[in-house]
Design a protein around this motif. Sequence first.
Motif, mmCIF file in Angstrom:
data_model
loop_
_atom_site.group_PDB
_atom_site.id
_atom_site.type_symbol
_atom_site.label_atom_id
_atom_site.label_comp_id
_atom_site.label_asym_id
_atom_site.label_seq_id
_atom_site.Cartn_x
_atom_site.Cartn_y
_atom_site.Cartn_z
ATOM 1 N N UNK A 117 0.864 -1.168 0.000
ATOM 2 C CA UNK A 117 0.000 0.000 0.000
ATOM 3 C C UNK A 117 0.905 1.224 0.000
ATOM 4 N N UNK A 118 0.705 2.108 -0.968
ATOM 5 C CA UNK A 118 1.493 3.327 -1.054
ATOM 6 C C UNK A 118 0.811 4.412 -0.215
ATOM 7 N N UNK A 119 1.578 5.073 0.636
ATOM 8 C CA UNK A 119 1.062 6.142 1.498
ATOM 9 C C UNK A 119 1.744 7.441 1.096
ATOM 10 N N UNK A 120 0.943 8.395 0.654
ATOM 11 C CA UNK A 120 1.419 9.694 0.174
ATOM 12 C C UNK A 120 1.279 10.700 1.309
ATOM 13 N N UNK A 121 2.425 11.230 1.811
ATOM 14 C CA UNK A 121 2.367 12.128 2.968
ATOM 15 C C UNK A 121 2.570 13.597 2.581
ATOM 16 N N UNK A 122 2.441 13.922 1.308
ATOM 17 C CA UNK A 122 2.535 15.319 0.877
ATOM 18 C C UNK A 122 1.267 16.082 1.268
ATOM 19 N N UNK A 123 1.315 17.391 1.126
ATOM 20 C CA UNK A 123 0.131 18.206 1.377
ATOM 21 C C UNK A 123 -0.854 18.071 0.220
ATOM 22 N N UNK A 124 -2.082 18.514 0.442
ATOM 23 C CA UNK A 124 -3.093 18.480 -0.623
ATOM 24 C C UNK A 124 -2.644 19.306 -1.825
ATOM 25 N N UNK A 125 -2.070 20.470 -1.562
ATOM 26 C CA UNK A 125 -1.624 21.327 -2.646
ATOM 27 C C UNK A 125 -0.544 20.692 -3.496
ATOM 28 N N UNK A 126 0.419 20.019 -2.854
ATOM 29 C CA UNK A 126 1.482 19.341 -3.596
ATOM 30 C C UNK A 126 0.901 18.236 -4.468
ATOM 31 N N UNK A 127 -0.007 17.490 -3.925
ATOM 32 C CA UNK A 127 -0.607 16.364 -4.646
ATOM 33 C C UNK A 127 -1.392 16.851 -5.865
ATOM 34 N N UNK A 128 -2.141 17.917 -5.672
ATOM 35 C CA UNK A 128 -2.935 18.445 -6.779
ATOM 36 C C UNK A 128 -2.049 19.035 -7.868
ATOM 37 N N UNK A 129 -0.955 19.672 -7.472
ATOM 38 C CA UNK A 129 -0.102 20.337 -8.447
ATOM 39 C C UNK A 129 0.783 19.367 -9.227
ATOM 40 N N UNK A 130 1.285 18.323 -8.567
ATOM 41 C CA UNK A 130 2.285 17.452 -9.195
ATOM 42 C C UNK A 130 1.739 16.136 -9.699
ATOM 43 N N UNK A 131 0.559 15.720 -9.214
ATOM 44 C CA UNK A 131 0.039 14.409 -9.581
ATOM 45 C C UNK A 131 0.248 13.419 -8.449
ATOM 46 N N UNK A 132 -0.163 12.173 -8.683
ATOM 47 C CA UNK A 132 -0.096 11.183 -7.609
ATOM 48 C C UNK A 132 -0.007 9.779 -8.192
ATOM 49 N N UNK A 133 0.358 8.838 -7.348
ATOM 50 C CA UNK A 133 0.442 7.426 -7.730
ATOM 51 C C UNK A 133 -0.945 6.814 -7.590
ATOM 52 N N UNK A 134 -1.416 6.184 -8.641
ATOM 53 C CA UNK A 134 -2.744 5.564 -8.609
ATOM 54 C C UNK A 134 -2.849 4.579 -7.447
ATOM 55 N N UNK A 135 -3.933 4.702 -6.698
ATOM 56 C CA UNK A 135 -4.184 3.785 -5.597
ATOM 57 C C UNK A 135 -3.521 4.175 -4.293
ATOM 58 N N UNK A 136 -2.718 5.242 -4.290
ATOM 59 C CA UNK A 136 -2.039 5.656 -3.061
ATOM 60 C C UNK A 136 -3.042 6.224 -2.067
ATOM 61 N N UNK A 137 -2.843 5.915 -0.799
ATOM 62 C CA UNK A 137 -3.646 6.484 0.273
ATOM 63 C C UNK A 137 -3.003 7.799 0.692
ATOM 64 N N UNK A 138 -3.767 8.878 0.633
ATOM 65 C CA UNK A 138 -3.215 10.190 0.938
ATOM 66 C C UNK A 138 -3.447 10.532 2.407
ATOM 67 N N UNK A 139 -2.364 10.595 3.180
ATOM 68 C CA UNK A 139 -2.412 11.041 4.572
ATOM 69 C C UNK A 139 -1.270 12.031 4.761
ATOM 70 N N UNK A 140 -1.542 13.337 4.739
ATOM 71 C CA UNK A 140 -0.469 14.312 4.952
ATOM 72 C C UNK A 140 0.283 14.031 6.244
ATOM 73 N N UNK A 141 1.576 14.344 6.253
ATOM 74 C CA UNK A 141 2.396 14.075 7.430
ATOM 75 C C UNK A 141 1.783 14.664 8.689
ATOM 76 N N UNK A 142 1.212 15.845 8.588
ATOM 77 C CA UNK A 142 0.626 16.491 9.770
ATOM 78 C C UNK A 142 -0.569 15.724 10.327
ATOM 79 N N UNK A 143 -1.168 14.831 9.530
ATOM 80 C CA UNK A 143 -2.317 14.051 9.979
ATOM 81 C C UNK A 143 -1.947 12.614 10.347
ATOM 82 N N UNK A 144 -0.744 12.190 9.972
ATOM 83 C CA UNK A 144 -0.374 10.784 10.135
ATOM 84 C C UNK A 144 -0.479 10.277 11.572
ATOM 85 N N UNK A 145 0.034 11.010 12.585
ATOM 86 C CA UNK A 145 -0.022 10.449 13.937
ATOM 87 C C UNK A 145 -1.426 10.089 14.413
#
Length: 465
Positions: A378-406
């Motif tokens: 399972x791929x976990x993407x810890x970038x911010x929402x803005x980074x993800x929207x601007x640069x793209x993302x890996x299909x199927x990755x679960x998005x949890x920004x680092x600030x929300x991970x704990x």
Amino acid sequence: MFFTQYYLDCLSQASYMIADEKTGRAVVVDPRRDVSEYLADARVHGFSVVGVINTHFHADFIAGHLEMADRTGAWIGYGRRAETEYPIRKLADGERISLGDVTLQIMETPGHTPESISVVVYERAEDTVPYGVLTGDALFIGDVGRPDLLASVGVTAEELGAMLHDSVQDKLMGLPDQVRVFPAHGAGSACGKNLSTNKQSTIGEQRATNYACVPMGREEFVALVAAGQPAAPGYFAYDAELNRRDRVRYDASAAPRPLTREHFTELRTAGAVVVDARTPQEFAAGHLRGAVNVPADGRFAEQAGTVLNPSDELLVMAPQNREEEVVTRLARIGFDRVAGYLRNPEDALEELSAEVLPASRVAAAELRDALAGDNPPLVVDVRTCGEREAAGFIDGALHIPLSELPRRTEELPADQPLVVHCAGGHRSSIAASVLRHRGFADVSDVLGGYAAWALSAQTAVPAAV
């Protein structure tokens, strides 16, 4: 007039000293907790610090108002809506503070928080155009303060957004174009979403270039400012509350000390958390089991506050001769429960070799192969929402920004390999170490982050048909 800005890169935080050189009377605005630099400058110039002003209850660092007041006898000033456990001077809208010829005028600018103020600076009391304005977190260079932080308990983001509209559009934009703008934060701060790397500007420049300073109605303003804000780091509410309280003073002379290997091991066994401030590469080569990697070269304080708990007892393992720096940076955000640190980390790891593990890091090409395999991670993407929207993302990755991970680790499966990525490989090392610390057994992070993944997509060889 004496006017200087003190800028702390690690927290993107600016503080100021303003003085009248004839009278020697000075005021410090938004000081950090380790106040020795302000005091040293005051001594060199022969100034007497008579007042300390906080533009608001800061959420991203512990302000040094109590330390300054204890050392100088200065009064502590806040906006009139502030309530604290310690004595303060409540500053009213329009109130003028004379340092001699140099004069400060208070402008209430609520919105980021209810008690927020700006400080208008006049070189001479009779001047009709101010020298500048210290805008706190109301107005940044290229942005405005976010109205949604937990610092403002009991007031909704919509109510604060409406206040911020009036503060920015009516009050601050009502100043002349040539007035200099000096904010409390710059690029990288989580107190806004679009902050500039510039450390000062003018009202005219902001009127022309800042998206939030274009004339607009309240509803449009609130929607625009609220959109796309990153999640606030977990320690923000803690710091905002601590800044209201009559807390323990910072004392550099009583800083945590070096520990013997035996004492370090005893504390670690008893539950203290090891903060490993070495680089991701050094951490991956070998680290103590359960250690959390927060590299010193970066936004150490903010990232440490994001993934650590202020109630935890901490043990520091830092690059050689940077141990006290790391402890100070933790103290700046109120993380005072540091039991001590180990010197000579490489020698220490060799002696504690039975507890040393490598950290798994994978190349982008390896991740592609693994995702196509029989047991994909399972791929976990810890970038911010803005980074993800601007640069793209890996299909199927679960998005949890680092600030929300704990607070969101329960969303992750314990029986599946996890591969974490950020933009370039720094935050992913932090995130992966947090997950290992929390008991996840099979965790890797991506070398070079999403940038390496995107590059590998351009060079990947198409499958044969």
